[in-house]
Design a protein around this motif. Structure first.
Motif, PDB file in Angstrom:
ATOM      1  N   VAL A 107      -5.965  -7.865   4.045  1.00 44.16           N
ATOM      2  CA  VAL A 107      -6.130  -6.737   4.868  1.00 44.16           C
ATOM      3  C   VAL A 107      -5.772  -7.262   6.470  1.00 44.16           C
ATOM      4  O   VAL A 107      -4.949  -6.471   7.255  1.00 44.16           O
ATOM      5  N   ARG A 108      -6.196  -8.242   7.043  1.00 43.46           N
ATOM      6  CA  ARG A 108      -6.181  -8.606   8.381  1.00 43.46           C
ATOM      7  C   ARG A 108      -4.572  -9.235   8.326  1.00 43.46           C
ATOM      8  O   ARG A 108      -3.820  -8.725   9.327  1.00 43.46           O
ATOM      9  N   ASP A 109      -3.954 -10.123   7.302  1.00 45.28           N
ATOM     10  CA  ASP A 109      -2.778 -10.327   7.304  1.00 45.28           C
ATOM     11  C   ASP A 109      -1.776  -9.399   7.330  1.00 45.28           C
ATOM     12  O   ASP A 109      -0.751  -9.462   7.937  1.00 45.28           O
ATOM     13  N   ARG A 110      -1.866  -8.400   6.252  1.00 45.15           N
ATOM     14  CA  ARG A 110      -0.821  -7.345   6.043  1.00 45.15           C
ATOM     15  C   ARG A 110      -0.951  -6.104   7.258  1.00 45.15           C
ATOM     16  O   ARG A 110       0.112  -5.603   7.669  1.00 45.15           O
ATOM     17  N   LEU A 111      -2.238  -5.940   7.605  1.00 40.69           N
ATOM     18  CA  LEU A 111      -2.377  -4.732   8.489  1.00 40.69           C
ATOM     19  C   LEU A 111      -2.909  -4.900   9.779  1.00 40.69           C
ATOM     20  O   LEU A 111      -2.855  -3.814  10.751  1.00 40.69           O
ATOM     21  N   GLY A 112      -3.320  -6.386  10.130  1.00 37.30           N
ATOM     22  CA  GLY A 112      -3.607  -6.534  11.494  1.00 37.30           C
ATOM     23  C   GLY A 112      -4.738  -5.844  11.933  1.00 37.30           C
ATOM     24  O   GLY A 112      -5.764  -5.655  11.342  1.00 37.30           O
ATOM     25  N   GLU A 113      -4.799  -5.573  13.445  1.00 33.58           N
ATOM     26  CA  GLU A 113      -6.099  -4.705  13.955  1.00 33.58           C
ATOM     27  C   GLU A 113      -5.768  -3.283  13.424  1.00 33.58           C
ATOM     28  O   GLU A 113      -5.273  -2.424  14.142  1.00 33.58           O
ATOM     29  N   LEU A 114      -6.636  -2.871  12.210  1.00 33.70           N
ATOM     30  CA  LEU A 114      -6.396  -1.805  11.636  1.00 33.70           C
ATOM     31  C   LEU A 114      -7.014  -0.362  12.310  1.00 33.70           C
ATOM     32  O   LEU A 114      -6.517   0.403  12.347  1.00 33.70           O
ATOM     33  N   ASP A 148      -7.377   8.406   8.575  1.00 28.82           N
ATOM     34  CA  ASP A 148      -6.157   8.716   9.590  1.00 28.82           C
ATOM     35  C   ASP A 148      -5.560   7.594   9.788  1.00 28.82           C
ATOM     36  O   ASP A 148      -4.191   7.454   9.863  1.00 28.82           O
ATOM     37  N   LEU A 149      -6.285   6.368  10.320  1.00 31.42           N
ATOM     38  CA  LEU A 149      -5.412   5.200  10.877  1.00 31.42           C
ATOM     39  C   LEU A 149      -4.565   4.610   9.681  1.00 31.42           C
ATOM     40  O   LEU A 149      -3.662   3.934   9.853  1.00 31.42           O
ATOM     41  N   THR A 191       2.215   5.018   6.330  1.00 30.67           N
ATOM     42  CA  THR A 191       3.321   5.940   6.455  1.00 30.67           C
ATOM     43  C   THR A 191       4.458   5.174   7.204  1.00 30.67           C
ATOM     44  O   THR A 191       5.558   5.203   6.976  1.00 30.67           O
ATOM     45  N   GLU A 192       3.972   4.301   8.233  1.00 35.12           N
ATOM     46  CA  GLU A 192       5.065   3.487   8.975  1.00 35.12           C
ATOM     47  C   GLU A 192       5.588   2.642   7.983  1.00 35.12           C
ATOM     48  O   GLU A 192       6.683   2.113   8.048  1.00 35.12           O
ATOM     49  N   GLN A 193       4.879   1.983   7.080  1.00 36.12           N
ATOM     50  CA  GLN A 193       5.442   0.896   6.178  1.00 36.12           C
ATOM     51  C   GLN A 193       6.169   1.496   4.799  1.00 36.12           C
ATOM     52  O   GLN A 193       6.447   0.965   3.918  1.00 36.12           O
ATOM     53  N   GLY A 194       6.175   2.943   4.920  1.00 36.17           N
ATOM     54  CA  GLY A 194       6.820   3.598   3.656  1.00 36.17           C
ATOM     55  C   GLY A 194       5.993   3.779   2.428  1.00 36.17           C
ATOM     56  O   GLY A 194       6.749   4.054   1.372  1.00 36.17           O
ATOM     57  N   LEU A 195       4.663   3.660   2.480  1.00 36.83           N
ATOM     58  CA  LEU A 195       4.033   3.503   1.205  1.00 36.83           C
ATOM     59  C   LEU A 195       3.490   4.815   0.958  1.00 36.83           C
ATOM     60  O   LEU A 195       3.193   5.503  -0.090  1.00 36.83           O
ATOM     61  N   VAL A 196       3.536   5.756   1.851  1.00 32.43           N
ATOM     62  CA  VAL A 196       3.132   6.981   1.559  1.00 32.43           C
ATOM     63  C   VAL A 196       3.706   7.930   2.744  1.00 32.43           C
ATOM     64  O   VAL A 196       4.162   7.469   3.565  1.00 32.43           O
TER      65      VAL A 196
END
Length: 571
Positions: free
Chosen positions: A36-43, A129-130, A136-141
């Motif tokens: 989660v931290r590597d892929r999504l950073g400061e979520l 939401d976050l 959404t930015e990554q095109g997954l939804v």
């Protein structure tokens, strides 16, 4: 939580912690918190929670990181104490949170304080939401496509009480609240030893007499005690603020809902238990209004088929696709969770679900639902307002002819909307067209005449009414046409095969129950139970994403015979 918070970016993972994590997991699947931290950073940035925390006061833990801790807690179904220990002891959690190896974390009570702050400021949806914004930015939804929704029952965090236990516990809760708030007042107005014998421990079936007569007597004793306590609280000599204690107000409501209090001849007071009555009278209030526990005013008793429970209802919506697995570009992901009182029908929840999806810019083109959600009005309104086609079996014609599978059903009649006339299968025209309101909805009653229907050679196949003529009740035109179209479509085998896609959401419900134990609420109140469901949904999404990132998707299309069974039941 009276703390201040100055939004700060999360620290990068500590190098010592990062090396230890990499070494311990070399050649193995990366742990969820690390991925989660590597892929999504400061979520969950702190600034997203700023409104819930003051600008002054003692410094507190980062709310964004507390939110992530709560997600990890749901992913492993941990208690608050276990989650706080995980922050101190687990390298993968320290990596995700940007903590140094020597960080001692926080006291476990901070998590409860955090949840209270989030609920008080209406931020329950923030973490979902976050996450969905990032995905959404990554095109997954995204908007369009297909989604599916289903509901399940949720048992409340409080003990189930029958009506007798409810009355006694409501009195006991009020006495305890008053004793804590004003012990000297209680000592001055109550026979403390006598009341203590009845209310020193919780009221339960082990202490309730087995005799029905004695139980009825005990129920009236609880009621008289409750009324006497309220009279003392509302006495002009008592402090006015005592009346505002939540437990006192709850006692008032419970007594009103379960008892009547009248003055008989001679001035004698008569207290009686309310009972169900055919004509209303002094009967019990409807279930959606009736308090079920003095410790959670939102929980309600409800029944659905063979299930009878005290609690809430959870609705889960997720993206889905019927594309082959090798062609999919993302896992199925939860896009919305809605928590309602247990007495709210599924059909009443659907518009709110669409509003939430619209707010997130995630409205689908097709929404797959079971037969509990649709109505003619919702089918039309969903298409017109949101551009959504509801793929769902609708209730078939419930007329006598349809149930018997013989005779002329309503669909066999031709409707001329322009000239407000209906023609029967024998070519006879209706004699009246009468718009009206039934149960609060606009309807149209169409009738033929006795001279027309009386000599008809097939009258027995059309009507057996004593009046001697056929009468139809129609929805307004858009609703009638939508129902007729939906009924025709769902009889088609191709539609039934496509509708099998809906059954996959049942696997998601099972996953939520197995991983996050969503069947039983952790917290009291509808708002905090919804917070639990939102954080659980985020946890399930992260678990699915981690499996997807590692090439092991957990959400393969689930197919079963339930879809066709549901269609047969609707028929």
């Amino acid at each position: 939580m009276g703390v201040s918070m100055e939004p700060q970016p999360w620290p990068e993972p500590d190098p010592v912690v990062a090396r230890a994590v990499r070494a311990k997991n070399y050649g193995r699947q990366v742990p969820l918190p690390v991925a989660v931290r590597d892929r999504l950073g400061e979520l969950f940035p702190d600034e997203e929670f700023a409104e819930a925390f003051g600008a002054t006061g003692p410094s507190g833990w980062s709310p964004g990181r507390l939110a992530l801790v709560t997600v990890f807690q749901m992913a492993e179904n941990l208690t608050d104490r276990q989650a706080a220990e995980g922050v101190r002891d687990r390298l993968s959690w320290a990596y995700a949170l940007g903590l140094e190896l020597t960080d001692t974390g926080f006291d476990f009570t901070v998590l409860s304080q955090f949840r209270t702050r989030v609920v008080e400021h209406g931020l329950e949806e923030k973490v979902l939401d976050l996450l969905l914004e990032r995905l959404t930015e990554q095109g997954l939804v995204g908007s369009g496509g297909k989604q599916r929704t289903d509901s399940t029952h949720v048992i409340s965090a409080v003990r189930d009480l029958n009506r007798l236990e409810l009355a006694g516990e409501s009195v006991r809760a009020a006495v305890e609240a008053l004793t804590v708030a004003a012990p000297h007042w209680v000592a001055g107005v109550l026979d403390v030893p006598g009341w203590s014998r009845r209310y020193d421990t919780r009221i339960d079936t082990w202490r309730i007499p087995s005799s029905a007569t004695k139980r009825d007597q005990l129920a009236l004793t609880y009621a008289r005690d409750g009324f006497a306590l309220l009279e003392a609280v509302y006495d002009p000599r008592s402090q006015p603020w005592l009346r505002e204690l939540p437990a006192v107000q709850t006692l008032r409501t419970v007594l009103v809902q379960n008892y009547t209090r009248t003055i008989a001849r001679g001035g004698r007071e008569v207290v009686a238990r309310r009972t169900k009555t055919e004509d209303g009278g002094d009967g019990l209030p409807p279930g959606h209004l009736r308090i079920a526990s003095p410790y959670d005013l939102d929980t309600r008793w409800s029944a659905k088929r063979d299930t009878f429970w005290n609690g809430f209802k959870l609705h889960v919506s997720e993206s889905c696709t019927d594309a082959p697995e090798k062609e999919r570009i993302a896992p199925n992901l939860i896009t919305n969770v809605t928590t309602t009182a247990s007495t709210v029908p599924d059909t009443k929840a659907l518009d709110g679900i669409h509003q939430q999806l619209q707010r997130r810019a995630l409205l689908p083109h097709e929404h797959y639902l079971d037969s509990g959600y649709p109505s003619a009005d919702l089918i039309v309104r969903s298409r017109k307002t949101y551009g959504i086609a509801l793929i769902t079996p609708v209730l078939l014609d419930q007329s006598r002819q349809a149930r018997a599978a013989q005779g002329f059903q309503a669909d066999a009649f031709t409707i001329d909307w322009k000239y407000q006339q209906v023609t029967c299968p024998q070519g006879q025209a209706s004699s009246s067209w009468s718009p009206c309101t039934q149960h609060g909805y606009p309807m149209i009653v169409v009738a033929f005449t006795k001279p027309t229907c009386g000599p008809c050679p097939v009258r027995e196949l059309c009507t057996t009414s004593r009046r001697g003529f056929r009468q139809l009740t129609l929805n307004p035109r858009p609703l009638t046409e939508a129902l007729r179209t939906a009924r025709a479509e769902q009889a088609d085998r191709d539609w039934q095969d496509a509708y099998a896609l809906r059954s996959g959401v049942e696997g998601t419900i099972r996953q939520a129950l197995a991983i996050t134990d969503s069947r039983r609420a952790r917290y009291r109140s509808l708002a905090k139970t919804h917070l639990e469901h939102v954080y659980s949904a985020v946890a399930l999404n992260l678990i699915r994403l981690n499996a997807w990132w590692n090439g092991k998707p957990l959400d393969r299309r689930h197919t079963s015979h339930l879809a066709r069974l549901e269609l047969s039941l609707a028929a």
